[in-house]
Design a protein around this motif. Structure first.
Motif, mmCIF file in Angstrom:
data_model
loop_
_atom_site.group_PDB
_atom_site.id
_atom_site.type_symbol
_atom_site.label_atom_id
_atom_site.label_comp_id
_atom_site.label_asym_id
_atom_site.label_seq_id
_atom_site.Cartn_x
_atom_site.Cartn_y
_atom_site.Cartn_z
ATOM 1 N N TYR A 56 0.737 -1.426 0.013
ATOM 2 C CA TYR A 56 0.057 0.040 0.054
ATOM 3 C C TYR A 56 0.944 1.213 0.111
ATOM 4 N N GLN A 57 1.865 1.440 0.879
ATOM 5 C CA GLN A 57 2.752 2.534 0.777
ATOM 6 C C GLN A 57 3.511 2.693 -0.302
ATOM 7 N N THR A 58 3.851 1.477 -0.901
ATOM 8 C CA THR A 58 4.602 1.776 -2.193
ATOM 9 C C THR A 58 3.661 2.306 -3.457
ATOM 10 N N VAL A 59 2.486 1.821 -3.245
ATOM 11 C CA VAL A 59 1.439 2.511 -4.210
ATOM 12 C C VAL A 59 1.207 3.837 -4.167
ATOM 13 N N LEU A 60 1.510 4.273 -2.866
ATOM 14 C CA LEU A 60 1.198 5.746 -2.713
ATOM 15 C C LEU A 60 2.234 6.496 -3.455
ATOM 16 N N ASP A 61 3.615 6.039 -3.745
ATOM 17 C CA ASP A 61 4.506 6.697 -4.511
ATOM 18 C C ASP A 61 4.402 6.910 -5.939
ATOM 19 N N PHE A 62 3.415 5.951 -6.489
ATOM 20 C CA PHE A 62 3.095 5.816 -8.025
ATOM 21 C C PHE A 62 2.707 7.348 -8.436
ATOM 22 N N LYS A 70 -12.375 0.192 -7.313
ATOM 23 C CA LYS A 70 -12.347 -1.068 -6.801
ATOM 24 C C LYS A 70 -12.376 -0.937 -5.070
ATOM 25 N N GLN A 71 -12.849 -1.861 -4.400
ATOM 26 C CA GLN A 71 -12.664 -1.748 -3.091
ATOM 27 C C GLN A 71 -11.746 -2.206 -2.549
ATOM 28 N N VAL A 72 -10.846 -1.251 -1.841
ATOM 29 C CA VAL A 72 -9.405 -1.758 -1.369
ATOM 30 C C VAL A 72 -9.326 -1.732 0.346
ATOM 31 N N GLU A 73 -8.766 -3.051 0.552
ATOM 32 C CA GLU A 73 -8.681 -3.407 1.939
ATOM 33 C C GLU A 73 -7.251 -3.566 2.157
ATOM 34 N N VAL A 74 -6.597 -3.055 3.334
ATOM 35 C CA VAL A 74 -5.137 -3.254 3.836
ATOM 36 C C VAL A 74 -4.877 -3.923 5.013
ATOM 37 N N LEU A 75 -4.298 -5.063 5.035
ATOM 38 C CA LEU A 75 -4.044 -5.594 6.301
ATOM 39 C C LEU A 75 -2.705 -5.221 7.267
ATOM 40 N N SER A 76 -2.790 -4.436 8.249
ATOM 41 C CA SER A 76 -1.869 -4.101 8.820
ATOM 42 C C SER A 76 -2.188 -3.681 10.270
ATOM 43 N N ALA A 81 -6.131 3.444 11.255
ATOM 44 C CA ALA A 81 -7.634 3.117 10.850
ATOM 45 C C ALA A 81 -8.097 4.172 9.874
ATOM 46 N N ASP A 82 -7.656 5.399 9.935
ATOM 47 C CA ASP A 82 -8.104 6.341 9.122
ATOM 48 C C ASP A 82 -7.056 7.229 8.202
ATOM 49 N N ALA A 83 -6.191 6.212 7.921
ATOM 50 C CA ALA A 83 -5.094 6.581 6.934
ATOM 51 C C ALA A 83 -5.228 7.204 5.796
ATOM 52 N N ASP A 84 -6.498 6.536 5.233
ATOM 53 C CA ASP A 84 -6.799 7.211 3.752
ATOM 54 C C ASP A 84 -8.233 6.666 3.479
ATOM 55 N N ILE A 88 -9.791 0.443 3.450
ATOM 56 C CA ILE A 88 -10.323 0.000 4.795
ATOM 57 C C ILE A 88 -9.144 -0.644 5.450
ATOM 58 N N VAL A 89 -8.712 -0.295 6.449
ATOM 59 C CA VAL A 89 -7.733 -1.154 7.390
ATOM 60 C C VAL A 89 -7.976 -2.089 8.337
ATOM 61 N N HIS A 90 -7.514 -3.454 8.134
ATOM 62 C CA HIS A 90 -7.930 -4.365 9.089
ATOM 63 C C HIS A 90 -6.765 -5.045 9.894
ATOM 64 N N ARG A 91 -7.023 -5.298 11.198
ATOM 65 C CA ARG A 91 -6.049 -5.560 12.023
ATOM 66 C C ARG A 91 -5.526 -7.097 12.093
ATOM 67 N N THR A 92 -6.837 -7.913 11.526
ATOM 68 C CA THR A 92 -6.474 -9.409 11.740
ATOM 69 C C THR A 92 -6.911 -10.037 10.189
ATOM 70 N N LEU A 93 -6.460 -11.036 9.987
ATOM 71 C CA LEU A 93 -6.620 -11.729 8.864
ATOM 72 C C LEU A 93 -8.135 -12.418 8.867
ATOM 73 N N ASP A 94 -8.386 -12.658 10.188
ATOM 74 C CA ASP A 94 -9.999 -13.350 10.262
ATOM 75 C C ASP A 94 -10.793 -12.052 10.277
ATOM 76 N N GLY A 95 -10.415 -10.911 10.590
ATOM 77 C CA GLY A 95 -11.569 -9.813 10.335
ATOM 78 C C GLY A 95 -11.585 -9.477 8.882
ATOM 79 N N LEU A 96 -10.422 -9.389 8.178
ATOM 80 C CA LEU A 96 -10.285 -9.064 6.759
ATOM 81 C C LEU A 96 -11.510 -10.182 5.984
#
Length: 175
Positions: A56-62, A70-76, A81-84, A88-96
């Motif tokens: 995700y952070q690499t993509v920001l440099d594009f 597209k719906q975009v989810e980030v696992l981190s 949570a309000d980064a962008d 949508i930021v997810h803390r756990t794989l199960d939550g994602l």
């Protein structure tokens, strides 16, 4: 699980997706380009993009947002949570996974070395499209890592692209 998770990624011949510092200049700054890799066709049927934090952070440099529409989810575990508002930021794989299922995601593009490894270990991947770039890096961030068990693949096709790029498609057998 109702969604189909796919990987579409490039690696060096020795299996790295980035230099140790995360740089992909060995891919983006090449004189010879592969030509049509099928990426646009692949993305046309994707409804959800799931990224790891580093990707995700690499993509920001594009300089542009490549996932418009597209719906975009980030696992981190560290990204605020309000980064962008586009993600949508997810803390756990199960939550994602729960969110993907609840939202009715159909075709999920999974990108980022750590995330791909996590999805593989969890048995969540359905297919891999790997484009091998004719370069040896010697070190870097590997596409694959430690697994708890063998992951069986079926080879579907291999294409030779321009500039010596080779692209192979695999189906992942899930247990």
């Amino acid at each position: 699980m109702t969604f189909h998770a796919a990987v579409f990624i490039a690696t060096s011949l020795d299996g790295f997706i980035a230099r140790p510092d995360g740089s992909i200049d060995w891919l983006t700054d090449r004189d010879e380009k592969p030509g049509d890799t099928g990426y646009q066709e692949f993305m046309a049927v994707i409804d959800t993009v799931v990224l790891g934090r580093k990707t995700y952070q690499t993509v920001l440099d594009f300089g542009f947002w490549p996932y418009e529409g597209k719906q975009v989810e980030v696992l981190s575990s560290t990204l605020p949570a309000d980064a962008d508002e586009r993600i949508i930021v997810h803390r756990t794989l199960d939550g994602l996974v729960q969110t993907l299922n609840d939202r009715g995601a159909k075709r999920v593009y999974t990108d980022g070395g750590g995330l791909i490894q996590t999805f593989l270990r969890a048995g969540l991947l359905n297919e891999l499209t790997i484009t091998t770039v004719p370069v040896l890096l010697g070190e870097g961030l590997p596409l694959f890592g430690k697994l708890d068990h063998d992951v069986e693949l079926t080879h579907n096709a291999t294409r030779t692209l321009n500039g010596g790029f080779i692209q192979s498609d695999y189906t992942v057998h899930r247990h």
